[in-house]
Design an enzyme around this catalytic site. Structure first.
Site, PDB file in Angstrom:
ATOM      1  N   CYS A   1      -8.811  -6.946   9.855  1.00 22.39           N
ATOM      2  CA  CYS A   1      -9.898  -7.647   9.166  1.00 22.39           C
ATOM      3  C   CYS A   1     -10.585  -8.639  10.090  1.00 22.39           C
ATOM      4  O   CYS A   1     -11.666  -9.133   9.781  1.00 22.39           O
ATOM      5  CB  CYS A   1      -9.346  -8.378   7.967  1.00 22.39           C
ATOM      6  SG  CYS A   1      -8.058  -9.532   8.439  1.00 22.39           S
TER       7      CYS A   1
ATOM      8  N   ALA B   1       0.849  -1.191   0.000  1.00 26.89           N
ATOM      9  CA  ALA B   1       0.000   0.000   0.000  1.00 26.89           C
ATOM     10  C   ALA B   1       0.886   1.242   0.000  1.00 26.89           C
ATOM     11  O   ALA B   1       1.944   1.269   0.630  1.00 26.89           O
ATOM     12  CB  ALA B   1      -0.897  -0.011   1.227  1.00 26.89           C
TER      13      ALA B   1
ATOM     14  N   GLU C   1      -7.638 -12.564   0.472  1.00 25.10           N
ATOM     15  CA  GLU C   1      -7.884 -12.384   1.915  1.00 25.10           C
ATOM     16  C   GLU C   1      -8.573 -11.036   2.060  1.00 25.10           C
ATOM     17  O   GLU C   1      -7.931  -9.992   1.955  1.00 25.10           O
ATOM     18  CB  GLU C   1      -6.558 -12.422   2.679  1.00 25.10           C
ATOM     19  CG  GLU C   1      -5.807 -13.721   2.540  1.00 25.10           C
ATOM     20  CD  GLU C   1      -6.465 -14.867   3.280  1.00 25.10           C
ATOM     21  OE1 GLU C   1      -6.070 -16.012   3.085  1.00 25.10           O
ATOM     22  OE2 GLU C   1      -7.400 -14.597   4.070  1.00 25.10           O
TER      23      GLU C   1
HETATM   24  N1  LIG Z   1      -8.434 -10.868   5.078  1.00 21.03           N
HETATM   25  C1  LIG Z   1      -7.288 -10.321   5.435  1.00 21.03           C
HETATM   26  O1  LIG Z   1      -6.296 -10.993   5.754  1.00 21.03           O
HETATM   27  C2  LIG Z   1      -7.172  -8.818   5.430  1.00 21.03           C
HETATM   28  C3  LIG Z   1      -6.022  -8.252   5.988  1.00 21.03           C
HETATM   29  C4  LIG Z   1      -5.912  -6.849   5.993  1.00 21.03           C
HETATM   30  C5  LIG Z   1      -6.907  -6.048   5.453  1.00 21.03           C
HETATM   31  N2  LIG Z   1      -8.009  -6.648   4.917  1.00 21.03           N
HETATM   32  C6  LIG Z   1      -9.085  -5.813   4.392  1.00 21.03           C
HETATM   33  O2  LIG Z   1      -8.563  -4.691   3.644  1.00 21.03           O
HETATM   34  C7  LIG Z   1      -9.389  -3.565   3.833  1.00 21.03           C
HETATM   35  C8  LIG Z   1      -8.580  -2.413   4.381  1.00 21.03           C
HETATM   36  O3  LIG Z   1      -7.338  -2.316   3.722  1.00 21.03           O
HETATM   37  P1  LIG Z   1      -7.176  -1.305   2.518  1.00 21.03           P
HETATM   38  O4  LIG Z   1      -7.946  -0.063   2.766  1.00 21.03           O
HETATM   39  O5  LIG Z   1      -5.744  -1.190   2.210  1.00 21.03           O
HETATM   40  O6  LIG Z   1      -7.894  -2.129   1.332  1.00 21.03           O
HETATM   41  P2  LIG Z   1      -7.918  -1.765  -0.205  1.00 21.03           P
HETATM   42  O7  LIG Z   1      -8.595  -2.898  -0.858  1.00 21.03           O
HETATM   43  O8  LIG Z   1      -8.403  -0.384  -0.444  1.00 21.03           O
HETATM   44  O9  LIG Z   1      -6.355  -1.756  -0.639  1.00 21.03           O
HETATM   45  C9  LIG Z   1      -5.581  -2.918  -0.509  1.00 21.03           C
HETATM   46  C10 LIG Z   1      -4.468  -2.869  -1.554  1.00 21.03           C
HETATM   47  O10 LIG Z   1      -5.068  -2.862  -2.840  1.00 21.03           O
HETATM   48  C11 LIG Z   1      -4.589  -1.758  -3.602  1.00 21.03           C
HETATM   49  N3  LIG Z   1      -5.653  -1.361  -4.505  1.00 21.03           N
HETATM   50  C12 LIG Z   1      -6.643  -0.472  -4.310  1.00 21.03           C
HETATM   51  N4  LIG Z   1      -7.450  -0.396  -5.401  1.00 21.03           N
HETATM   52  C13 LIG Z   1      -6.940  -1.279  -6.311  1.00 21.03           C
HETATM   53  C14 LIG Z   1      -7.303  -1.677  -7.635  1.00 21.03           C
HETATM   54  N5  LIG Z   1      -8.365  -1.149  -8.269  1.00 21.03           N
HETATM   55  N6  LIG Z   1      -6.556  -2.608  -8.265  1.00 21.03           N
HETATM   56  C15 LIG Z   1      -5.468  -3.138  -7.652  1.00 21.03           C
HETATM   57  N7  LIG Z   1      -5.073  -2.813  -6.397  1.00 21.03           N
HETATM   58  C16 LIG Z   1      -5.802  -1.885  -5.750  1.00 21.03           C
HETATM   59  C17 LIG Z   1      -4.211  -0.737  -2.570  1.00 21.03           C
HETATM   60  O11 LIG Z   1      -3.253   0.180  -3.099  1.00 21.03           O
HETATM   61  C18 LIG Z   1      -3.611  -1.608  -1.475  1.00 21.03           C
HETATM   62  O12 LIG Z   1      -2.269  -1.907  -1.782  1.00 21.03           O
HETATM   63  C19 LIG Z   1     -10.456  -3.977   4.814  1.00 21.03           C
HETATM   64  O13 LIG Z   1     -11.606  -4.383   4.126  1.00 21.03           O
HETATM   65  C20 LIG Z   1      -9.835  -5.181   5.521  1.00 21.03           C
HETATM   66  O14 LIG Z   1     -10.810  -6.044   6.042  1.00 21.03           O
HETATM   67  C21 LIG Z   1      -8.171  -8.012   4.896  1.00 21.03           C
HETATM   68  O1  LIG Z   2      -6.070  -7.417   9.211  1.00 19.78           O
HETATM   69  C1  LIG Z   2      -5.826  -8.498   8.833  1.00 19.78           C
HETATM   70  C2  LIG Z   2      -4.791  -9.397   9.410  1.00 19.78           C
HETATM   71  O2  LIG Z   2      -4.759 -10.573   8.631  1.00 19.78           O
HETATM   72  C3  LIG Z   2      -5.106  -9.660  10.837  1.00 19.78           C
HETATM   73  S1  LIG Z   2      -4.008 -10.763  11.606  1.00 19.78           S
HETATM   74  O3  LIG Z   2      -2.825  -9.992  11.975  1.00 19.78           O
HETATM   75  O4  LIG Z   2      -3.647 -11.840  10.658  1.00 19.78           O
HETATM   76  O5  LIG Z   2      -4.731 -11.281  12.778  1.00 19.78           O
END
Ligand SMILES: NC(=O)c1ccc[n+]([C@@H]2O[C@H](COP(=O)([O-])OP(=O)(O)OC[C@H]3O[C@@H](n4cnc5c(N)ncnc54)[C@H](O)[C@@H]3O)[C@@H](O)[C@H]2O)c1
Ligand SMILES: O=C[C@H](O)CS(=O)(=O)O
Length: 483
Positions: free
Chosen positions: A288, A180, A254
């Site tokens: 998340c 990011a 994820e």
């Molecule tokens: N399941 C998991 O393990 C996990 C872990 C961390 C965060 N998350 C989720 O991520 C979200 C928050 O993180 P965020 O705000 O960085 O998410 P996001 O989806 O906005 O961004 C994640 C990544 O995707 C990139 N991105 C954004 N738009 C894109 C596109 N159109 N094409 C390709 N890449 C793109 C961003 O630059 C960043 O590197 C929450 O919904 C959270 O639940 C999930």
């Molecule tokens: O926010 C998402 C991460 O996967 C949470 S954890 O650090 O793996 O628990």
């Protein structure tokens, strides 16, 4: 950039430079106060194309190394990450905002995936299959998919990268990652440590661009990228899944969550409060798997709320570098506006604020830990991922009602419940439509267990022995004419 010079090892950030030094730059700022930390190059599509080509070439030699040889380098990388904990944690708190103690925890957590897959890579076993006819031998091999690309979020700037890079490299893949733009510095620092461990630069490459969509399209449409691993929002995950169809890439997603946190009447209330604090307020609620909504049995509701609010009110909010701070800033102004609006909307449809509900009085980048009660199941705040330190609490009466409302969401990542009745535990654990269930525990993530979700929380698993298979193909060999 005095802060970089004061690191134990400033060369960890040898790709960083003073903002304003070049036109194609991305400036990284401290979410606490907006102070500019440094800048990095804003990579072009041409640069990304070159990086992918170099990765493809480097992967051939890497795949020819034995799993043990690759594992030795990963183990060396693990040791170097742990040795750089002080610097990595400081960089993380400055660019992401989480308190230093949490940042230290993430460094160890992220390193644990490298340690785990330095070993798991040596267990990529195939099968020998009893042939159905004479004169044949049947067997399977596991082989690396090739070049793997990854796109990662800002909330865990080390762990979300090592949770992908480690299995990819252990499997024999090349790994090209776009972190990011808010938090690339940790990524660059752990990559620098990988290079020092002997992992080739071309094999483990980082690219960064202000135009995330452009990078996603380039990754998804590139014929040399055989695997795409994404961690982030469900919205973006769906975009990438659609784009990756053009190459039929292997996908790991994820995505977002909406974790229920349930307290049954027979629960240990003190344990439930402890678990609720750990799950809800980690990273200021920006994970998340944070508890996103609370359901408490009517008969213990008042006791739970009273004890929970007492603990929430003790949380120290402020600069993550200051001793004892437990709640740092949210990642940006948009997040603060979103969380504030969600609380306001919840109140307009009946929720009551018990504590918090607004930004910190002086540090406007921090949102105060908030508890809402009298939240009806129809309240919108229960149906969206809050990604902030806000705990909406509902009451429930029956197990069947509880299971229905917990499953009433398109998400299915993490879930939590507290009960001491074995019958309730098995009934609820098997009925919840989630990839992960915490039973009398609020923090469940570990490198040894499969992390992932169902429904719109994603595809595939990370960590555990399953995590390696995400980066491997199974090849079936039929050897004939063996009379
Ligand atoms: N399941 C998991 O393990 C996990 C872990 C961390 C965060 N998350 C989720 O991520 C979200 C928050 O993180 P965020 O705000 O960085 O998410 P996001 O989806 O906005 O961004 C994640 C990544 O995707 C990139 N991105 C954004 N738009 C894109 C596109 N159109 N094409 C390709 N890449 C793109 C961003 O630059 C960043 O590197 C929450 O919904 C959270 O639940 C999930
Ligand atoms: O926010 C998402 C991460 O996967 C949470 S954890 O650090 O793996 O628990």
């Amino acid at each position: 950039m005095k802060w970089i010079e004061n690191l134990r090892d400033p060369s960890l950030l040898n790709r960083a430079f003073t903002p304003g030094s070049q036109s194609d730059e991305i400036v990284i700022s401290n979410p606490l106060d907006g102070q500019q930390l440094c800048a990095i190059t804003d990579d072009s599509a041409a640069t990304i194309e070159r990086v992918i080509a170099e990765a493809k070439q480097a992967q051939v030699a890497w795949a020819k190394q034995s799993a043990k040889q690759r594992g030795t380098l990963l183990r060396r990388w693990f040791d170097l990450i742990l040795g750089a904990e002080d610097d990595l944690a400081l960089i993380m708190t400055l660019e992401q905002g989480k308190p230093l103690a949490e940042a230290r925890g993430e460094v160890k957590y992220g390193a644990a995936f490298v340690e785990w897959f330095s070993e798991e890579g040596k267990r990529a076993y195939g099968d020998v299959i009893p042939a159905p006819v004479n004169g044949r031998q049947l067997l399977t091999l596991k082989q690396p998919v090739g070049v793997a690309a990854a796109i990662t979020p800002w909330n865990f700037p080390i762990a979300m990268i090592t949770r992908k890079a480690a299995p990819a490299l252990a499997a024999g893949c090349a790994f090209v990652c776009k972190p990011a733009v808010n938090t690339p510095l940790c990524a660059y620092a752990v990559a620098e440590l990988a290079y020092r461990a002997g992992i080739p630069r071309e094999l483990f490459a980082l690219v960064c661009s202000h135009d995330a969509a452009m990078v996603g399209e380039q990754f998804c449409h590139h014929p040399d990228i055989r695997k795409l691993s994404f961690t982030g929002s469900s919205r973006v995950g769906k975009i990438l899944m659609a784009q990756s169809a053009s190459q039929l890439q292997r996908l790991s997603l994820e995505l977002g969550g909406n974790a229920p946190f349930v307290v049954f009447a027979d629960a240990d209330i003190d344990a439930a409060v402890k678990g609720a604090m750990e799950s809800k307020f980690r990273n200021a609620g920006q994970t998340c798997v944070c508890a996103n909504r609370f359901y408490v049995a009517r008969t213990v509701h008042d006791e739970f709320v009273s004890k929970f609010v007492a603990e929430v009110s003790k949380l120290k909010v402020g600069n993550g570098l200051d001793a004892g701070v437990e709640i740092g800033p949210l990642i940006d102004e948009a997040a603060l506006i979103k969380v504030g609006a969600m609380v306001e909307q919840a109140v307009t449809v009946g929720a009551q604020i018990v504590c918090g509900g607004k930004r910190h009085g002086e540090i406007k980048s921090c949102f105060m830990p908030t508890v809402l009660v009298d939240v009806d199941h129809s309240n919108p705040i229960l149906h969206e991922e809050i990604f902030g330190p806000v705990a909406p609490i509902c009451v429930f009466d029956t197990v069947d009602e509880l299971i229905a409302i917990c499953n009433d969401t398109p998400y299915g990542l993490a879930s939590y419940f507290y009960s001491r009745d074995v019958g309730t535990i098995w009934q609820v654990a098997t009925a919840l439509e989630y990839g992960m269930v915490g039973i009398n525990e609020g923090i469940i993530s570990t490198e040894v267990a499969p992390f992932g979700g169902v429904k719109q929380s994603g595809l595939g698993r990370e960590g555990s022995h399953q995590g390696l298979d995400e980066y491997m193909e199974i090849k079936y060999l039929c050897m004939g004419s063996l009379h």
